[in-house]
Scaffold this motif. Sequence first.
Motif, short mmCIF file in Angstrom:
data_model
loop_
_atom_site.label_atom_id
_atom_site.label_comp_id
_atom_site.label_asym_id
_atom_site.label_seq_id
_atom_site.Cartn_x
_atom_site.Cartn_y
_atom_site.Cartn_z
N MET A 1 0.85 -1.20 0.00
CA MET A 1 0.00 0.00 0.00
C MET A 1 0.88 1.24 0.00
SD MET A 1 -2.88 1.08 2.81
CE MET A 1 -3.75 2.63 2.68
N SER A 2 0.66 2.15 -0.93
CA SER A 2 1.48 3.34 -1.02
C SER A 2 1.07 4.35 0.05
CB SER A 2 1.35 3.95 -2.41
OG SER A 2 0.02 4.34 -2.66
N ARG A 3 2.03 5.15 0.49
CA ARG A 3 1.77 6.18 1.49
C ARG A 3 1.67 7.53 0.80
NH1 ARG A 3 6.22 6.19 6.03
NH2 ARG A 3 7.48 6.87 4.26
N LYS A 4 0.99 8.45 1.43
CA LYS A 4 0.96 9.81 0.92
C LYS A 4 1.87 10.67 1.79
CE LYS A 4 -2.96 11.88 3.41
NZ LYS A 4 -2.27 13.12 3.87
N LEU A 5 2.36 11.75 1.21
CA LEU A 5 3.20 12.68 1.95
C LEU A 5 2.35 13.39 3.00
CD1 LEU A 5 5.93 14.21 2.19
CD2 LEU A 5 5.00 15.86 0.56
N PRO A 6 2.70 13.27 4.29
CA PRO A 6 1.88 13.92 5.32
C PRO A 6 2.03 15.43 5.30
CG PRO A 6 3.82 12.93 6.31
CD PRO A 6 3.82 12.52 4.87
N THR A 7 0.97 16.11 5.65
CA THR A 7 1.01 17.56 5.80
C THR A 7 1.31 17.92 7.25
OG1 THR A 7 -1.34 17.70 6.34
CG2 THR A 7 -0.74 17.76 3.99
N ALA A 9 -0.71 19.50 9.09
CA ALA A 9 -1.96 19.18 9.78
C ALA A 9 -2.05 17.70 10.12
CB ALA A 9 -3.16 19.60 8.92
N ASP A 10 -1.60 16.84 9.22
CA ASP A 10 -1.60 15.39 9.48
C ASP A 10 -0.73 15.06 10.69
OD1 ASP A 10 -3.23 14.82 7.26
OD2 ASP A 10 -1.49 14.63 5.93
N LEU A 11 0.47 15.63 10.74
CA LEU A 11 1.37 15.35 11.85
C LEU A 11 0.81 15.88 13.17
CD1 LEU A 11 4.87 16.11 10.26
CD2 LEU A 11 3.74 13.91 10.53
N ARG A 12 0.22 17.07 13.12
CA ARG A 12 -0.38 17.62 14.34
C ARG A 12 -1.51 16.75 14.85
NH1 ARG A 12 -0.53 24.09 12.73
NH2 ARG A 12 1.37 24.67 13.88
N ALA A 13 -2.27 16.17 13.95
CA ALA A 13 -3.40 15.32 14.34
C ALA A 13 -2.95 14.03 15.02
CB ALA A 13 -4.24 14.99 13.11
N LYS A 17 -0.85 10.34 19.88
CA LYS A 17 -1.54 9.12 19.44
C LYS A 17 -0.60 8.06 18.88
CE LYS A 17 -5.65 11.79 18.18
NZ LYS A 17 -6.56 12.19 17.06
N LYS A 18 0.55 8.50 18.37
CA LYS A 18 1.43 7.56 17.68
C LYS A 18 2.86 8.06 17.71
CE LYS A 18 2.22 5.55 13.07
NZ LYS A 18 1.80 5.53 11.65
N GLN A 19 3.81 7.13 17.93
CA GLN A 19 5.22 7.46 17.83
C GLN A 19 5.65 7.38 16.37
OE1 GLN A 19 8.12 7.73 20.55
NE2 GLN A 19 6.29 8.96 20.99
N LEU A 20 6.24 8.46 15.86
CA LEU A 20 6.74 8.48 14.50
C LEU A 20 8.25 8.24 14.48
CD1 LEU A 20 4.73 11.54 13.15
CD2 LEU A 20 4.16 9.12 12.96
N SER A 21 8.74 7.77 13.34
CA SER A 21 10.17 7.54 13.17
C SER A 21 10.77 8.70 12.39
CB SER A 21 10.42 6.22 12.44
OG SER A 21 9.73 6.20 11.20
N MET A 22 12.00 9.07 12.77
CA MET A 22 12.65 10.23 12.15
C MET A 22 14.13 9.95 11.98
SD MET A 22 12.53 14.18 13.48
CE MET A 22 13.46 15.47 12.65
#
Length: 267
Positions: A1-7, A9-13, A17-22
């Motif tokens: 499944m392809s991902r979309k580039l988050p905005t 606003a997406d990251l703020r939402a 709620k979720k740990q992201l990788s950086m």
Amino acid sequence: MSRKLPTVADLRALKGKKQLSMLRYFTIEEAAAAETAGVDIASVPPEILFDPRYREVAPSIFSMTGQTHTQCGTPLDYLRWCNDAVERGADAIYCSGSMQTVEMLAREYIPVVGHVGLVPARATWTGGFRAVGKTAADALRLFDEVKAYENAGAIAIELEVVPEEVATEISKRVKILVWSMGAGAGCDAQYLFSNDILGYTEGHVPRHAKVYRDFQAEYDRLQNERIAAFQEFVADVETGAFPQDEQLVKMPENELDAFRNQLETRP
């Protein structure tokens, strides 16, 4: 499944709620690997992010870049550079400048990321390369600085080498995104450098880093193989073993005879 580039606003939402990788990475190849691996956010040197190939290999990674504000000239020069970076594909700008500079960029709707805690370029102000925020007074100063970034309009801050308890308390009391480098899992993203993960850091490896692969050993092996191949080439040249027929272009015999005959008539 392809991902979309988050905005933004997406990251703020996703906050709380979720740990992201950086990741911080340094090559197009590492960017491509990060995309395939599912990394969420990246800090990228300008020359990599501005490469035309970058968005081909990393289309869905939220990518920030930066330039030291003092290297860009006037505040207006810096604003122009940041605008250009966004036009060329940056999703956010890492800003090393003052809160006034952060405010200037945010007023122009440029997503800004700040840096709090152990900031290498400002380490002399916090006692050198060591953890920051181990006393209540220091921890409160960190909180105030994060709030200042939030009030200035930044979208996120990197919180580096801060006690995890302090980072957790700060993160849950602010709306700004808090990206942890050695500050624990109470933040919104976990941030490491690719050279630490891949084991090719030269010199000291930070305490907060985790080595997942030993690329340095592979780089050393490849360098030894490179030297050996060059040595074999040198030896072949010296002994006449190179070039051989398979490396050469041959002339038809009749054309060669004609060429030689015509050479004889030349002065």
